[in-house]
Structures are given as C-alpha cells and as structure tokens.
Design an enzyme around this catalytic site. Sequence first.
Site, mmCIF file in Angstrom:
data_model
loop_
_atom_site.group_PDB
_atom_site.id
_atom_site.type_symbol
_atom_site.label_atom_id
_atom_site.label_comp_id
_atom_site.label_asym_id
_atom_site.label_seq_id
_atom_site.Cartn_x
_atom_site.Cartn_y
_atom_site.Cartn_z
ATOM 1 N N PHE A 135 0.856 -1.187 0.000
ATOM 2 C CA PHE A 135 0.000 0.000 0.000
ATOM 3 C C PHE A 135 0.889 1.233 0.000
ATOM 4 C CE2 PHE A 135 -2.662 3.361 1.792
ATOM 5 C CZ PHE A 135 -3.762 3.254 0.965
ATOM 6 N N ASP A 220 9.363 2.954 1.447
ATOM 7 C CA ASP A 220 8.160 3.620 1.927
ATOM 8 C C ASP A 220 8.046 3.327 3.423
ATOM 9 O OD1 ASP A 220 5.633 4.304 2.778
ATOM 10 O OD2 ASP A 220 4.632 3.728 0.916
ATOM 11 N N LYS A 249 2.433 9.855 8.244
ATOM 12 C CA LYS A 249 1.764 9.390 9.463
ATOM 13 C C LYS A 249 2.311 10.003 10.753
ATOM 14 C CE LYS A 249 -0.410 5.137 7.873
ATOM 15 N NZ LYS A 249 -1.794 5.430 8.206
HETATM 16 C C1 LIG Z 1 3.115 2.343 3.695
HETATM 17 C C2 LIG Z 1 2.132 3.428 3.369
HETATM 18 N N1 LIG Z 1 2.408 4.257 2.346
HETATM 19 C C3 LIG Z 1 1.560 5.257 2.016
HETATM 20 C C4 LIG Z 1 0.391 5.451 2.702
HETATM 21 C C5 LIG Z 1 -0.534 6.560 2.300
HETATM 22 O O1 LIG Z 1 -0.514 7.550 3.265
HETATM 23 P P1 LIG Z 1 -1.633 8.691 3.279
HETATM 24 O O2 LIG Z 1 -2.914 8.049 3.707
HETATM 25 O O3 LIG Z 1 -1.107 9.683 4.271
HETATM 26 O O4 LIG Z 1 -1.703 9.245 1.921
HETATM 27 C C6 LIG Z 1 0.079 4.612 3.782
HETATM 28 C C7 LIG Z 1 -1.172 4.789 4.538
HETATM 29 O O5 LIG Z 1 -1.638 3.934 5.233
HETATM 30 C C8 LIG Z 1 0.971 3.572 4.124
HETATM 31 O O6 LIG Z 1 0.724 2.739 5.124
#
Ligand SMILES: Cc1ncc(COP(=O)(O)O)c(C=O)c1O
Length: 393
Positions: A135, A220, A249
């Site tokens: 994700f 990420d 986050k």
């Molecule tokens: C690993 C990862 N990358 C990106 C995101 C996307 O973040 P946002 O919801 O702040 O756009 C998330 C959100 O859960 C995530 O867990």
Amino acid sequence: MKKGNKESLRKWNSVMQSNYGTPSISLSKGKGIEVWDLDGVKYLDFLGGIATNLLGHNHPDIVAAVSKQIKQLSHVSNFYAHPVALELAEKLQKMTSDKSARVFFCNSGAEANEAAIKIARLHRGKRIVAATGAFHGRTMGALSLTGQSSKRDAFKPLLPGVKHVKYGDIKALRKSVNKRTAMVILEPIMGEAGVVTPPSGYLKAARQICDENGALLAIDAVQTGMGRCGSWFGYEDEGIKPDLITIAKGLGGGLPLAAMITLGKASDLFNAGSHGSTFGGNPVAAAAAIAVIDEIEEKNYLALNNVKGALIRNLISPIIGVEQVRGKGLLIGICVKESKAKQIAADMQSKGFLVNAASDEVIRIAPAYVVSEKQIMSFVSAFNASCEEIYRG
Ligand SMILES: Cc1ncc(COP(=O)(O)O)c(C=O)c1O
C-alpha cells in the site's frame, strides 16, 4: 444541539461521502492513549490513528510547540524559508546519518510517494517495480504503486510501467528488475496488507539488485517509520541505505505532515520548478514534528518500542485462536484463526479497546509509544477474554 454517537452517525450519513463506510462511534477527546466517544465512553486506543499519534493524544510538548508556533507564524509560502522547517529537515538528515540527504516536505504519504515517482521519472523514466499487496496511497500515481487490485481496478488505467512482484521473494525481484528499471519501492513491513514481514535479508538483496541495475531503491516508511519498528525508518537492521525514503503518518505526531527524502545522487534530480506543495513543511506541523522527534530521543523510545512490542507479542502468542503474531516494535499483526478478525475487533471495541481488522485474518495494533505496561496488560487480558468467548463460545 443534539450530541452523542447516534446523532453523529445520522449526520455522517447525510453529509459525508461513502468512501469510508459509516463509523460506529465518534471520538471527541483524548489524553495519552485514552480516548472518549461522544457518549462519554472511554477506550484505550491501541491503533493510534493508524500508527500516527506517536506520543498519544494531547501530548503537552506537542500542544506547547504548536501553540507557540501558531501565535508566531502559521503559514509561509515556498517563496520564503522559515527556521522551523529547516530545523526539522536538519533533524531528518541526521536521522539518515547521511549529509547528502535532502528533504521535500508535503502533507500525506501518498504525496510523498508521488514525489518519489517524479524522482524515478527524472532518473530513468517510467519503469517501477513494487510489491503485490503493498500500500503506497490512493492518489493516481501512488495507487499505481499500490499492489491491491481491490483498490486499483475501478480506477484503471493507472500509470504505465509499474510491475508488481511477490513481496519477500528475492528471486522474483531479481527477475523483474533490469537496466531499464528506474525505481524499486518497498515497505520494510507491509502495514496495510496485514503487517506482513519479509524474510531477513530481503531489503539487503533489493539494495544489491538495484545497484547491479542502476535502479533507485525507495523505502516507503510511511507506516514503519519514525521509530515505530525500533529504528527511525524500519530498514536500518538490514544495514542498507536507500536512495529515497518516504515518511508521513507519525512525523507530525497527529498533524498532517510528510516528507520525501533523497540520498546520494537522487538528491541532484529535482531543480527549481520540478515539484511543489503549498502546505508542505507548514511551520505549525513542523513544530509538532520537532517536538515528536525530541521526545522520542529523550525517552529512548526506539529501544523501548522493541521491548514493549516483544512483551505484547509474547503475551498474545499463546492465546486461543491466535495463529501467529507478526511485526516489529510497536507495529503488530495478530493473525487469528477462522477469519474472525472483524468479530474480535468489534468485541474489543465493546470492551473498551480500539484495534483494527486489517483483513478477515489479521488484527493490527499500532499504539502510541507512551503506552504503559499496565495498559498493555489490560489490553492482553481483554484480548484473551475476547478470544475465549469467541473460540470457546
Ligand atoms: C506504507 C504506506 N504508504 C503510504 C500510505 C498513504 O498515506 P496517506 O494516507 O497519508 O496518503 C500509507 C497509509 O496507510 C501507508 O501505510
């Protein structure tokens, strides 16, 4: 004016989009890991805004930092520098242990990954390798990296050139990366997919495969970063250095803030006009982030998160219905039998604990670092009671 959960839900259905489904309770205040709903019911928040409220709710240092900053300067355009964002960027650079690190501030994980896609384009074009199940966000670029068909399919066509390979499988990664690959993007642990942990050596192999092919390696760390897994970004155990890191986050401790950090040659790819964000690095959010980082360092949370995480994993593992406990530090996935994760999560809420069913099989917890041993013990005891009721009936 009517108050309470029931009224709030009625209002939700009449004014909100349906993209989240209708929540069952409405939270109105919090302190530490305690939160209260509109009916005055108290919960222990073991989800922490999904790995976001690192210091819990209403932390005095964040309140003080934000209050001071908002009185002084609340927003600056990108035509001007301001000392708070620079101080934060300096801290982030130090956290990478690399003076070549350069920071781009934005507001969400998806935006940070959009910036990473642009870096990849400037490096070598459109070809990106990501993991199945990963994700990376829901904007069109980030969604193209996200490896979950349930979230992607309705929005096709997505970005061309993105290939998904089995997570944790070094052979599959080696086979899919070549001299035309611009970037490989991986989570150190796949949080949204259910806290899926790769075999040890996976990120190290990914680094090697990228080096052999001249591809960038992006980590990420949106969910795993900011100390949650016992290190700043979640990849350090593998002894590697990525070319890009994305964080969001927990960075702002509950305020919207994210960053894309480049290292080495990747730091030379953006120039004036390549990218931008109106609110990225906003002084108030940046002041909160500085307070978060200072407190993590002062309280030694990187080490403590490992201790607390191990305690939770050890106590949860023997409970009836629990198949496996995954994760690192305070990012924990509890795999349960007979697809009962949603039932257990609902029951835990009725017992006063907020957790998340990441799927039918996995309960995810990501409590704030301030969680005490006493709160952990009461969580374990409630979880045990819930599983006893559900599995022994
Ligand atoms: C690993 C990862 N990358 C990106 C995101 C996307 O973040 P946002 O919801 O702040 O756009 C998330 C959100 O859960 C995530 O867990």
